[in-house]
Design a protein around this motif. Structure first.
Motif, PDB file in Angstrom:
ATOM      1  N   MET A   1       0.847  -1.201   0.000  1.00  0.00           N
ATOM      2  CA  MET A   1       0.000   0.000   0.000  1.00  0.00           C
ATOM      3  C   MET A   1       0.882   1.250   0.000  1.00  0.00           C
ATOM      4  SD  MET A   1      -2.918   1.168   2.732  1.00  0.00           S
ATOM      5  CE  MET A   1      -3.961  -0.221   2.267  1.00  0.00           C
ATOM      6  N   MET A   2       0.497   2.251  -0.804  1.00  0.00           N
ATOM      7  CA  MET A   2       1.250   3.497  -0.857  1.00  0.00           C
ATOM      8  C   MET A   2       1.145   4.242   0.459  1.00  0.00           C
ATOM      9  SD  MET A   2       0.701   6.743  -3.432  1.00  0.00           S
ATOM     10  CE  MET A   2       0.914   5.715  -4.893  1.00  0.00           C
ATOM     11  N   GLU A   3       2.281   4.739   0.938  1.00  0.00           N
ATOM     12  CA  GLU A   3       2.292   5.526   2.156  1.00  0.00           C
ATOM     13  C   GLU A   3       2.221   7.006   1.806  1.00  0.00           C
ATOM     14  OE1 GLU A   3       5.024   6.266   6.160  1.00  0.00           O
ATOM     15  OE2 GLU A   3       5.583   4.747   4.685  1.00  0.00           O
ATOM     16  N   LEU A   4       1.286   7.718   2.435  1.00  0.00           N
ATOM     17  CA  LEU A   4       1.107   9.146   2.203  1.00  0.00           C
ATOM     18  C   LEU A   4       1.547   9.926   3.435  1.00  0.00           C
ATOM     19  CD1 LEU A   4      -2.477   9.087   0.595  1.00  0.00           C
ATOM     20  CD2 LEU A   4      -0.275   9.097  -0.590  1.00  0.00           C
ATOM     21  N   VAL A   5       2.097  11.113   3.229  1.00  0.00           N
ATOM     22  CA  VAL A   5       2.574  11.908   4.353  1.00  0.00           C
ATOM     23  C   VAL A   5       1.415  12.493   5.169  1.00  0.00           C
ATOM     24  CG1 VAL A   5       4.759  12.445   3.240  1.00  0.00           C
ATOM     25  CG2 VAL A   5       2.810  13.981   2.924  1.00  0.00           C
ATOM     26  N   PHE A   6       0.247  12.606   4.552  1.00  0.00           N
ATOM     27  CA  PHE A   6      -0.985  12.945   5.271  1.00  0.00           C
ATOM     28  C   PHE A   6      -2.146  12.373   4.461  1.00  0.00           C
ATOM     29  CE2 PHE A   6       0.283  16.683   2.766  1.00  0.00           C
ATOM     30  CZ  PHE A   6      -0.798  16.821   1.919  1.00  0.00           C
ATOM     31  N   PRO A   7      -3.306  12.169   5.060  1.00  0.00           N
ATOM     32  CA  PRO A   7      -4.424  11.549   4.347  1.00  0.00           C
ATOM     33  C   PRO A   7      -4.824  12.347   3.111  1.00  0.00           C
ATOM     34  CG  PRO A   7      -4.845  11.597   6.703  1.00  0.00           C
ATOM     35  CD  PRO A   7      -3.619  12.439   6.479  1.00  0.00           C
ATOM     36  N   ALA A   8      -5.062  11.656   2.015  1.00  0.00           N
ATOM     37  CA  ALA A   8      -5.498  12.314   0.789  1.00  0.00           C
ATOM     38  C   ALA A   8      -6.924  12.843   0.937  1.00  0.00           C
ATOM     39  CB  ALA A   8      -5.432  11.339  -0.382  1.00  0.00           C
ATOM     40  N   MET A   9      -7.206  13.923   0.222  1.00  0.00           N
ATOM     41  CA  MET A   9      -8.555  14.477   0.223  1.00  0.00           C
ATOM     42  C   MET A   9      -9.534  13.492  -0.389  1.00  0.00           C
ATOM     43  SD  MET A   9      -7.953  18.422  -1.024  1.00  0.00           S
ATOM     44  CE  MET A   9      -9.736  18.617  -1.205  1.00  0.00           C
ATOM     45  N   MET A  10     -10.744  13.511   0.124  1.00  0.00           N
ATOM     46  CA  MET A  10     -11.803  12.738  -0.499  1.00  0.00           C
ATOM     47  C   MET A  10     -12.096  13.324  -1.881  1.00  0.00           C
ATOM     48  SD  MET A  10     -12.868  10.239   1.375  1.00  0.00           S
ATOM     49  CE  MET A  10     -14.533   9.922   0.781  1.00  0.00           C
ATOM     50  N   PRO A  11     -12.387  12.493  -2.868  1.00  0.00           N
ATOM     51  CA  PRO A  11     -12.673  13.031  -4.204  1.00  0.00           C
ATOM     52  C   PRO A  11     -13.966  13.845  -4.207  1.00  0.00           C
ATOM     53  CG  PRO A  11     -13.192  10.694  -4.110  1.00  0.00           C
ATOM     54  CD  PRO A  11     -12.485  11.024  -2.826  1.00  0.00           C
ATOM     55  N   THR A  12     -14.000  14.848  -5.071  1.00  0.00           N
ATOM     56  CA  THR A  12     -15.236  15.600  -5.295  1.00  0.00           C
ATOM     57  C   THR A  12     -16.173  14.753  -6.142  1.00  0.00           C
ATOM     58  OG1 THR A  12     -14.090  17.729  -5.202  1.00  0.00           O
ATOM     59  CG2 THR A  12     -16.230  17.681  -6.316  1.00  0.00           C
ATOM     60  N   THR A  13     -17.429  14.672  -5.755  1.00  0.00           N
ATOM     61  CA  THR A  13     -18.408  13.890  -6.510  1.00  0.00           C
ATOM     62  C   THR A  13     -19.677  14.702  -6.713  1.00  0.00           C
ATOM     63  OG1 THR A  13     -19.375  12.864  -4.525  1.00  0.00           O
ATOM     64  CG2 THR A  13     -17.514  11.716  -5.578  1.00  0.00           C
TER      65      THR A  13
END
Length: 231
Positions: A1-13
Motif C-alpha cells: 500500500m502506498m504511504e502518504l505523508v498525510f491523508p489524501a482528500m476525499m474526491p469531489t463527486t
C-alpha cells in the motif's frame, strides 16, 4: 500500500439523477461565451477560449451559494454541462457523444468579474476570477441513457423572480461534440471531466440575499440563495 505523508482528500463527486451512485469529478473545463450575444453578431470562425476550475470548485446547486471574498462584482453564468465518462485524445466529433459523454447537468460558472476585467487589462491569468471556492455549482447529472444527447431545450436563469438569461441550447455556437474534439486536441480528456459549455447574454451581478433560479429543459433546475459577503 502506498504511504502518504498525510491523508489524501476525499474526491469531489456529483450526485446522479435517479441513482444512489455518484459521479467522481476529475477536472472542470469552461468554455468562453459560445452563444451569440447580439442578433447581428457574426458566426464565429475560431474555436472559443477555454479555461479550467479545480474539481473542488464544484458544489451542489442548491442551498446557499457563498459570496466570495475579494470582489464586488459576483456574476452568474448559466450553462449546459457535459460529463465525460470515457477519456481520450484527438477524439472524432462523430464519436464524441456516443462514446465519451456519460451525461448532462445544469451548471453555474460563477465569476468575480472585476478580477476578470483586471486580468484582461494587464494580460494576467484568469484563475483569481474563475477558480475560486464554490465557483462551479452543478445539478445532479442525468445519464445520457436517460436524456439522450440534447440538441435543443430552453436554458434560463432568473434572480429574485426576474429573468436575466434565456436561450436555447440549439444556439450553441460550437456544439458539444466540437468542444470535446477541440479540448482533446490540447489535453487528454479523462473520465470524470466536466465541460461547462458556455453562457448566453444576460450575465450580471449578484448581491447577498439574491435568490437564483435556473434550469435547462429536460436536464434539471436549481435554486440557490446568495450568502452574506465577508466583512
Amino acid at each position: 500500500m502506498m504511504e502518504l505523508v498525510f491523508p489524501a482528500m476525499m474526491p469531489t463527486t456529483v450526485s446522479v439523477s435517479g441513482n444512489d451512485a455518484r459521479f467522481p469529478v476529475s477536472r472542470v473545463f469552461c468554455i468562453g461565451r459560445n452563444y451569440r450575444w447580439t442578433a447581428d453578431e457574426p458566426a464565429p470562425t475560431e474555436m472559443p477560449a477555454w479555461f479550467m476550475k479545480p474539481a473542488t470548485a464544484v458544489m451542489p446547486a442548491h442551498g446557499v451559494l457563498p459570496y466570495p471574498p475579494e470582489t464586488t462584482a459576483f456574476c452568474h453564468e448559466i450553462e449546459l454541462v457535459a460529463a465525460i465518462g470515457k477519456g481520450g485524445r484527438n477524439i472524432d466529433p462523430a464519436d464524441a457523444e456516443s462514446q465519451h459523454v456519460w451525461g448532462y447537468a445544469v451548471g453555474l460558472d460563477m465569476t468575480r468579474r472585476d478580477l476578470q476585467q483586471q486580468a484582461k487589462r494587464v494580460g494576467g491569468p484568469w484563475e483569481p476570477s474563475k477558480a475560486f471556492d464554490h465557483s462551479a455549482p452543478c445539478t445532479p447529472i442525468v445519464p445520457a441513457s436517460v436524456c439522450g444527447h440534447p440538441r435543443q431545450g430552453a436554458l434560463w436563469l432568473a434572480v429574485n423572480g426576474v429573468e436575466r438569461q434565456r436561450a436555447d441550447i440549439s444556439g450553441l455556437s460550437w456544439s458539444v461534440p466540437a468542444l470535446i474534439a477541440m479540448l482533446s486536441r490540447s489535453v487528454e480528456l479523462m473520465p470524470g471531466d466536466l465541460i461547462y459549455t458556455g453562457t448566453p447574454v444576460g450575465v450580471s451581478t449578484l448581491q447577498p440575499g439574491d435568490r437564483i433560479t435556473a434550469g435547462i429543459t429536460g436536464i434539471g433546475e436549481l435554486a440557490m440563495t446568495v450568502g452574506p459577503a465577508e466583512s
